[in-house]
Scaffold this motif. Structure first.
Motif, PDB file in Angstrom:
ATOM      1  N   SER A  25      34.405  35.329 -25.429  1.00  0.00           N
ATOM      2  CA  SER A  25      34.901  35.555 -23.919  1.00  0.00           C
ATOM      3  C   SER A  25      34.284  36.582 -23.321  1.00  0.00           C
ATOM      4  O   SER A  25      34.413  36.350 -22.035  1.00  0.00           O
ATOM      5  CB  SER A  25      36.376  35.449 -24.328  1.00  0.00           C
ATOM      6  N   VAL A  29      30.859  32.907 -19.663  1.00  0.00           N
ATOM      7  CA  VAL A  29      31.696  32.432 -18.917  1.00  0.00           C
ATOM      8  C   VAL A  29      31.193  30.797 -18.801  1.00  0.00           C
ATOM      9  O   VAL A  29      30.186  30.568 -19.072  1.00  0.00           O
ATOM     10  CB  VAL A  29      31.606  32.907 -17.531  1.00  0.00           C
ATOM     11  N   LYS A  42      25.740  33.518 -19.679  1.00  0.00           N
ATOM     12  CA  LYS A  42      26.056  35.106 -19.790  1.00  0.00           C
ATOM     13  C   LYS A  42      26.901  35.305 -18.604  1.00  0.00           C
ATOM     14  O   LYS A  42      26.438  35.036 -17.626  1.00  0.00           O
ATOM     15  CB  LYS A  42      24.815  35.834 -20.188  1.00  0.00           C
ATOM     16  N   ARG A  43      27.825  36.175 -18.820  1.00  0.00           N
ATOM     17  CA  ARG A  43      28.533  36.763 -18.014  1.00  0.00           C
ATOM     18  C   ARG A  43      27.650  37.556 -17.072  1.00  0.00           C
ATOM     19  O   ARG A  43      27.928  37.761 -15.915  1.00  0.00           O
ATOM     20  CB  ARG A  43      29.778  37.675 -18.517  1.00  0.00           C
ATOM     21  N   LYS A  53      32.039  37.108  -9.338  1.00  0.00           N
ATOM     22  CA  LYS A  53      32.578  38.623  -9.777  1.00  0.00           C
ATOM     23  C   LYS A  53      34.100  38.682  -9.225  1.00  0.00           C
ATOM     24  O   LYS A  53      34.673  39.275 -10.004  1.00  0.00           O
ATOM     25  CB  LYS A  53      31.519  39.484  -9.104  1.00  0.00           C
ATOM     26  N   LEU A  56      36.346  36.604 -11.371  1.00  0.00           N
ATOM     27  CA  LEU A  56      36.588  37.197 -12.898  1.00  0.00           C
ATOM     28  C   LEU A  56      37.390  38.379 -12.805  1.00  0.00           C
ATOM     29  O   LEU A  56      37.788  38.606 -14.060  1.00  0.00           O
ATOM     30  CB  LEU A  56      35.208  37.038 -13.532  1.00  0.00           C
ATOM     31  N   SER A  68      36.246  32.664 -20.379  1.00  0.00           N
ATOM     32  CA  SER A  68      36.807  32.624 -18.629  1.00  0.00           C
ATOM     33  C   SER A  68      36.159  31.286 -18.207  1.00  0.00           C
ATOM     34  O   SER A  68      34.981  30.917 -18.666  1.00  0.00           O
ATOM     35  CB  SER A  68      36.107  33.915 -17.953  1.00  0.00           C
TER      36      SER A  68
END
Length: 122
Positions: A25, A29, A42-43, A53, A56, A68
């Protein structure tokens, strides 16, 4: 075929993160298109978008172990897929000293992609 290869690479990255004891997590995402296609990335790539951004960083009721998820009611999967590809492209070539290749955009989706990019602030 390219999409499949990208998915395998992302899945491998998730498995590697799990093996190293990292929380998925925190590293990934899930973006969901208006036609319910899910894109896991990938976040750090997703944070290319100012809108994502902000979404989140907003306090949520997610549990720490839950990935997320961001739902886009106005963005179809063929456009969101291209947006995700752009995030990877941008991440790869930012601060690059090598020659930067052109990011390909099909004329058929150019207007939809422009509207999505404007909304996503990327």
């Amino acid at each position: 075929k390219q999409w499949y290869q990208r998915r395998v690479a992302i899945t491998a990255g998730m498995a590697e993160a799990e093996d190293q004891g990292n929380s998925i997590s925190a590293d990934f995402v899930k973006l969901v298109s208006n036609d319910e296609h899910e894109f896991i990335l990938k976040r750090s790539h997703a944070l290319t978008s100012g809108t994502i951004k902000a979404m989140l960083s907003y306090p949520t009721s997610f549990k720490n172990k839950e990935m997320s998820k961001v739902q886009f009611r106005e963005i179809p999967s063929h456009v969101l897929c291209k947006v995700c590809m752009y995030f990877a492209y941008k991440n790869r070539y930012t601060n690059s000293t090598s020659e930067i290749p052109e990011f390909p955009i099909e004329p058929e989706i150019a207007l939809e992609l422009l509207m999505a990019a404007n909304f996503l602030d990327c």
